[in-house]
Design a protein around this motif. Structure first.
Motif, PDB file in Angstrom:
ATOM      1  N   LEU A  26      14.029   5.866  -6.121  1.00  0.00           N
ATOM      2  CA  LEU A  26      12.965   6.107  -5.149  1.00  0.00           C
ATOM      3  C   LEU A  26      11.609   6.267  -5.829  1.00  0.00           C
ATOM      4  N   MET A  27      11.609   6.755  -7.061  1.00  0.00           N
ATOM      5  CA  MET A  27      10.352   6.901  -7.787  1.00  0.00           C
ATOM      6  C   MET A  27       9.708   5.553  -8.108  1.00  0.00           C
ATOM      7  N   GLN A  28      10.501   4.474  -8.071  1.00  0.00           N
ATOM      8  CA  GLN A  28       9.917   3.155  -8.289  1.00  0.00           C
ATOM      9  C   GLN A  28       8.953   2.788  -7.160  1.00  0.00           C
ATOM     10  N   ILE A  29       9.149   3.397  -6.002  1.00  0.00           N
ATOM     11  CA  ILE A  29       8.207   3.198  -4.899  1.00  0.00           C
ATOM     12  C   ILE A  29       6.830   3.698  -5.300  1.00  0.00           C
ATOM     13  N   PHE A  30       6.775   4.866  -5.935  1.00  0.00           N
ATOM     14  CA  PHE A  30       5.499   5.431  -6.350  1.00  0.00           C
ATOM     15  C   PHE A  30       4.921   4.681  -7.555  1.00  0.00           C
ATOM     16  N   CYS A  31       5.792   4.121  -8.385  1.00  0.00           N
ATOM     17  CA  CYS A  31       5.304   3.262  -9.472  1.00  0.00           C
ATOM     18  C   CYS A  31       4.577   2.048  -8.890  1.00  0.00           C
ATOM     19  N   ALA A  32       5.114   1.503  -7.797  1.00  0.00           N
ATOM     20  CA  ALA A  32       4.456   0.373  -7.133  1.00  0.00           C
ATOM     21  C   ALA A  32       3.093   0.789  -6.589  1.00  0.00           C
ATOM     22  N   PHE A  33       2.981   2.008  -6.058  1.00  0.00           N
ATOM     23  CA  PHE A  33       1.692   2.500  -5.561  1.00  0.00           C
ATOM     24  C   PHE A  33       0.614   2.374  -6.636  1.00  0.00           C
ATOM     25  N   HIS A  34       0.950   2.768  -7.849  1.00  0.00           N
ATOM     26  CA  HIS A  34      -0.051   2.753  -8.918  1.00  0.00           C
ATOM     27  C   HIS A  34      -0.320   1.343  -9.427  1.00  0.00           C
ATOM     28  N   ASN A  35       0.711   0.515  -9.455  1.00  0.00           N
ATOM     29  CA  ASN A  35       0.509  -0.841  -9.965  1.00  0.00           C
ATOM     30  C   ASN A  35      -0.374  -1.692  -9.061  1.00  0.00           C
ATOM     31  N   ILE A  36      -0.350  -1.426  -7.755  1.00  0.00           N
ATOM     32  CA  ILE A  36      -1.230  -2.175  -6.844  1.00  0.00           C
ATOM     33  C   ILE A  36      -2.300  -1.264  -6.259  1.00  0.00           C
ATOM     34  N   HIS A  37      -2.536  -0.165  -6.937  1.00  0.00           N
ATOM     35  CA  HIS A  37      -3.521   0.845  -6.526  1.00  0.00           C
ATOM     36  C   HIS A  37      -4.862   0.225  -6.159  1.00  0.00           C
ATOM     37  N   ASN A  38      -5.290  -0.751  -6.964  1.00  0.00           N
ATOM     38  CA  ASN A  38      -6.646  -1.297  -6.817  1.00  0.00           C
ATOM     39  C   ASN A  38      -6.784  -2.287  -5.675  1.00  0.00           C
ATOM     40  N   VAL A  39      -5.668  -2.708  -5.073  1.00  0.00           N
ATOM     41  CA  VAL A  39      -5.751  -3.654  -3.959  1.00  0.00           C
ATOM     42  C   VAL A  39      -6.586  -3.078  -2.830  1.00  0.00           C
ATOM     43  N   TYR A  40      -6.388  -1.797  -2.519  1.00  0.00           N
ATOM     44  CA  TYR A  40      -7.120  -1.154  -1.437  1.00  0.00           C
ATOM     45  C   TYR A  40      -8.260  -0.281  -1.950  1.00  0.00           C
ATOM     46  N   ILE A  41      -8.013   0.434  -3.030  1.00  0.00           N
ATOM     47  CA  ILE A  41      -9.056   1.333  -3.530  1.00  0.00           C
ATOM     48  C   ILE A  41     -10.189   0.545  -4.177  1.00  0.00           C
ATOM     49  N   GLY A  42      -9.925  -0.693  -4.579  1.00  0.00           N
ATOM     50  CA  GLY A  42     -10.978  -1.545  -5.120  1.00  0.00           C
ATOM     51  C   GLY A  42     -11.393  -2.650  -4.166  1.00  0.00           C
ATOM     52  N   ALA A  43     -11.000  -2.546  -2.896  1.00  0.00           N
ATOM     53  CA  ALA A  43     -11.342  -3.582  -1.906  1.00  0.00           C
ATOM     54  C   ALA A  43     -12.826  -3.530  -1.548  1.00  0.00           C
ATOM     55  N   GLU A  44     -13.342  -4.665  -1.150  1.00  0.00           N
ATOM     56  CA  GLU A  44     -14.768  -4.770  -0.815  1.00  0.00           C
ATOM     57  C   GLU A  44     -14.954  -4.655   0.697  1.00  0.00           C
ATOM     58  N   PRO A  45     -15.592  -3.582   1.176  1.00  0.00           N
ATOM     59  CA  PRO A  45     -15.854  -3.441   2.614  1.00  0.00           C
ATOM     60  C   PRO A  45     -17.053  -4.306   3.024  1.00  0.00           C
ATOM     61  N   SER A  46     -17.244  -4.430   4.315  1.00  0.00           N
ATOM     62  CA  SER A  46     -18.419  -5.163   4.788  1.00  0.00           C
ATOM     63  C   SER A  46     -19.682  -4.416   4.367  1.00  0.00           C
ATOM     64  N   PHE A  47     -20.711  -5.161   3.997  1.00  0.00           N
ATOM     65  CA  PHE A  47     -21.932  -4.519   3.494  1.00  0.00           C
ATOM     66  C   PHE A  47     -23.158  -5.321   3.903  1.00  0.00           C
ATOM     67  N   LYS A  48     -24.332  -4.716   3.707  1.00  0.00           N
ATOM     68  CA  LYS A  48     -25.606  -5.397   3.914  1.00  0.00           C
ATOM     69  C   LYS A  48     -26.445  -5.226   2.659  1.00  0.00           C
ATOM     70  N   CYS A  49     -27.059  -6.324   2.262  1.00  0.00           N
ATOM     71  CA  CYS A  49     -27.924  -6.322   1.076  1.00  0.00           C
ATOM     72  C   CYS A  49     -29.372  -6.120   1.547  1.00  0.00           C
ATOM     73  N   ILE A  50     -29.980  -5.045   1.086  1.00  0.00           N
ATOM     74  CA  ILE A  50     -31.361  -4.738   1.460  1.00  0.00           C
ATOM     75  C   ILE A  50     -32.257  -5.067   0.267  1.00  0.00           C
ATOM     76  N   HIS A  51     -33.107  -6.079   0.464  1.00  0.00           N
ATOM     77  CA  HIS A  51     -33.982  -6.546  -0.626  1.00  0.00           C
ATOM     78  C   HIS A  51     -35.401  -6.673  -0.075  1.00  0.00           C
ATOM     79  N   GLY A  52     -36.253  -5.733  -0.449  1.00  0.00           N
ATOM     80  CA  GLY A  52     -37.602  -5.712   0.118  1.00  0.00           C
ATOM     81  C   GLY A  52     -37.525  -5.398   1.597  1.00  0.00           C
ATOM     82  N   ASP A  53     -38.100  -6.285   2.389  1.00  0.00           N
ATOM     83  CA  ASP A  53     -38.039  -6.092   3.841  1.00  0.00           C
ATOM     84  C   ASP A  53     -36.952  -6.949   4.479  1.00  0.00           C
ATOM     85  N   LYS A  54     -36.093  -7.533   3.645  1.00  0.00           N
ATOM     86  CA  LYS A  54     -35.010  -8.376   4.150  1.00  0.00           C
ATOM     87  C   LYS A  54     -33.695  -7.605   4.182  1.00  0.00           C
ATOM     88  N   ILE A  55     -32.911  -7.861   5.218  1.00  0.00           N
ATOM     89  CA  ILE A  55     -31.568  -7.300   5.337  1.00  0.00           C
ATOM     90  C   ILE A  55     -30.602  -8.466   5.495  1.00  0.00           C
TER      91      ILE A  55
END
Length: 516
Positions: A26-55
């Protein structure tokens, strides 16, 4: 009596051994959590780039950094939104996984040495504590640099726990149950991938999600208080009375009473073990003999590719354009039938054809994804899952196949070399995915081309099904008679499979499972 004979007397898979087996499985389940940890914790959310007066809703051209970024959506948070790892800094999010896998590589060697020198039990509870502690500290990381450093250390500790838990389990159960263990561990890892997707769907804040992966630390208390040292390790160290005491304890907890006769191991066997170890060839022997060198270089490349593509398709499942949570969950669940299919392929069509053609399937599917036009996310996901089946099967076959083609007196060392190159593949995998962010589908072309070449290279490997395993390097120089191989192969198939279960169970492994 030797230890295998003792297990037949006191129970190969009694209640106490089952308790240990299932807790570590069962601990292999938690090993999998860490091995793919970055899939969600490093995911890119929707964003807006603000540059000068441009969005803008996207990055500026030529990697020109924006003045600042805004994350208007409340879908989820990640380290990307925490430290603005966007556009020209986007590669840093993928680099986290590479540092984790680099730590994994270091930990495989470091904790393998510690476990062999000081015992399995101390590594199990210390790494379980360590993974939880490093994860909690990473939640409180004040900067990206501190965070990525802690993830590297977490990778080291996670490698130690995953590897030694596999070894320890194989040493406290009977030989006849090691094949079942070899399937159960990677299956649990695959279940962990799917479970992590479900948990990530509930916990959208990356800090809370990270804290969930820290919970396995409590298992450290269990190992510290309840689990004895491996009797096989004690025996190999010449600590025969202690090994006998542990075996009697296992018998007592299995049956509720002490064994009918006292456990008495042959002390001369322990001396023979130590004497044999002194005569073992070094790791460079895998490269000195011409045939071994050809096999080792071949395996190094195919293992590198299998690990690289496996993690590429797993981590990259969230970038296919379909629902991130469903795609990653399916990429884990699809491995379960793949692992059971592995044994069917091995018995029906042999090692080399199975190894070659499953990689060929993965290669063709990956290159098909690149040829697919934009706007078909569901088809892309389906193709990626087909590729994941192929690479999961081939990676699982690689463990059995490589173990069979090396002589007994160098098998563990040669497998360590293969495992090392596999972890290098895990380091490069996120970097290839990063290329795919700026050049869509180019990552799948790279994965496909690598796997296609690996399939071609694997055709030069020998078939090992129903062929006696070499015991020494000198056996490789003896002429192979097809008639002799057929007769001997048929005669020793059952013994060979039992021996392999013991050999694979003792290997200091990850994927896997399997994939491990």
């Amino acid at each position: 009596m030797d230890i295998d004979e003792v297990y037949k007397d006191i129970g190969e898979f009694g209640p106490f051994q089952q308790k240990i087996f299932w807790s570590l499985s069962l601990m292999q389940i938690f090993c999998a959590f860490h091995n793919i940890h970055n899939v969600y914790i490093g995911a890119e959310p929707s964003f807006k780039c603000i540059h000068g007066d441009k969005i803008l809703n996207s990055c500026l051209k030529n990697n020109v950094p924006c003045d600042r970024y805004a994350f208007p959506g409340d879908d989820f948070s990640s380290i990307v939104s925490e430290w603005n790892l966007i556009c020209d800094q986007g590669y840093k999010a993928d680099l986290v996984q590479s540092f984790y896998m680099a730590g994994f590589l270091i930990g495989s060697f470091l904790f393998g040495f510690i476990a062999d020198s000081y015992g399995r039990r101390c590594v199990l509870y210390s790494t379980a504590f360590g993974v939880s502690l490093m994860t909690i500290l990473s939640v409180m990381a004040p900067s990206y640099t501190v965070y990525v450093t802690l993830r590297c250390v977490t990778g080291m500790l996670s490698a130690g726990f995953g590897m030694v838990s596999f070894t320890y389990t194989s040493e406290v159960i009977g030989q006849s149950k090691r094949g079942f263990m070899a399937i159960t561990f990677p299956v649990m890892f695959a279940v962990g991938i799917a479970m992590y997707s479900l948990i990530a769907w509930f916990f959208r804040d990356w800090r809370y999600l990270a804290l969930v992966t820290a919970t396995p630390g409590v298992v450290g208390f269990y190992f510290y208080c309840s689990v004895p040292e491996s009797p096989r390790w004690l025996f190999s160290q010449g600590r025969v009375p202690e090994a006998e005491t542990v075996l009697e304890t296992i018998a007592l907890k299995n049956r509720g009473h002490a064994p009918n006769k006292a456990v008495q191991l042959r002390e001369s066997s322990a001396e023979d073990v130590g004497h044999t170890k002194q005569k073992q060839p070094g790791i460079m022997a895998a490269f000195k003999h011409p045939e071994l060198r050809r096999r080792t270089l071949n395996n190094m490349y195919t293992w590198f590719v299998n690990c690289c593509v496996y993690y590429g398709l797993t981590i990259g499942a969230g970038n296919l354009g379909s629902d991130m949570y469903i795609s990653v969950a399916l990429s884990g669940l699809i491995e379960i039938p793949a692992y059971f299919a592995t044994w069917l392929f091995l018995d029906r069509i042999g090692r080399r054809p199975s190894f070659t053609w499953t990689m060929m399937v993965a290669a063709v599917v990956c290159m098909s994804i690149m040829a697919l036009p934009d706007g078909y996310p569901n088809i892309r996901t389906a193709l990626a899952l087909c590729g994941k089946i192929g690479i999961s099967v081939s990676f699982c076959i690689a463990w059995v196949y490589a173990a069979e083609m090396y002589p007994t007196n160098i098998r563990n060392k040669a497998m360590s070399v293969c495992n090392m190159t596999a972890r290098l593949g895990g380091i490069f995998s996120p970097l290839i995915l990063a290329v795919g962010r700026s050049h869509p589908s180019l990552d799948f072309l790279v994965f496909g081309a690598m796997t296609f070449l690996a399939a071609l290279v694997s055709m030069r490997l020998p078939e090992t099904a129903n062929v006696p395993m070499p015991e020494t390097i000198d056996d490789l120089d003896r002429p192979r008679s097809s008639e002799r191989e057929t007769i001997l192969g048929a005669a020793i198939t059952e013994d060979k499979l039992k021996l392999l279960e013991g050999e694979i169970g003792a290997l200091e492994y990850e994927d896997a499972e399997v994939h491990t």
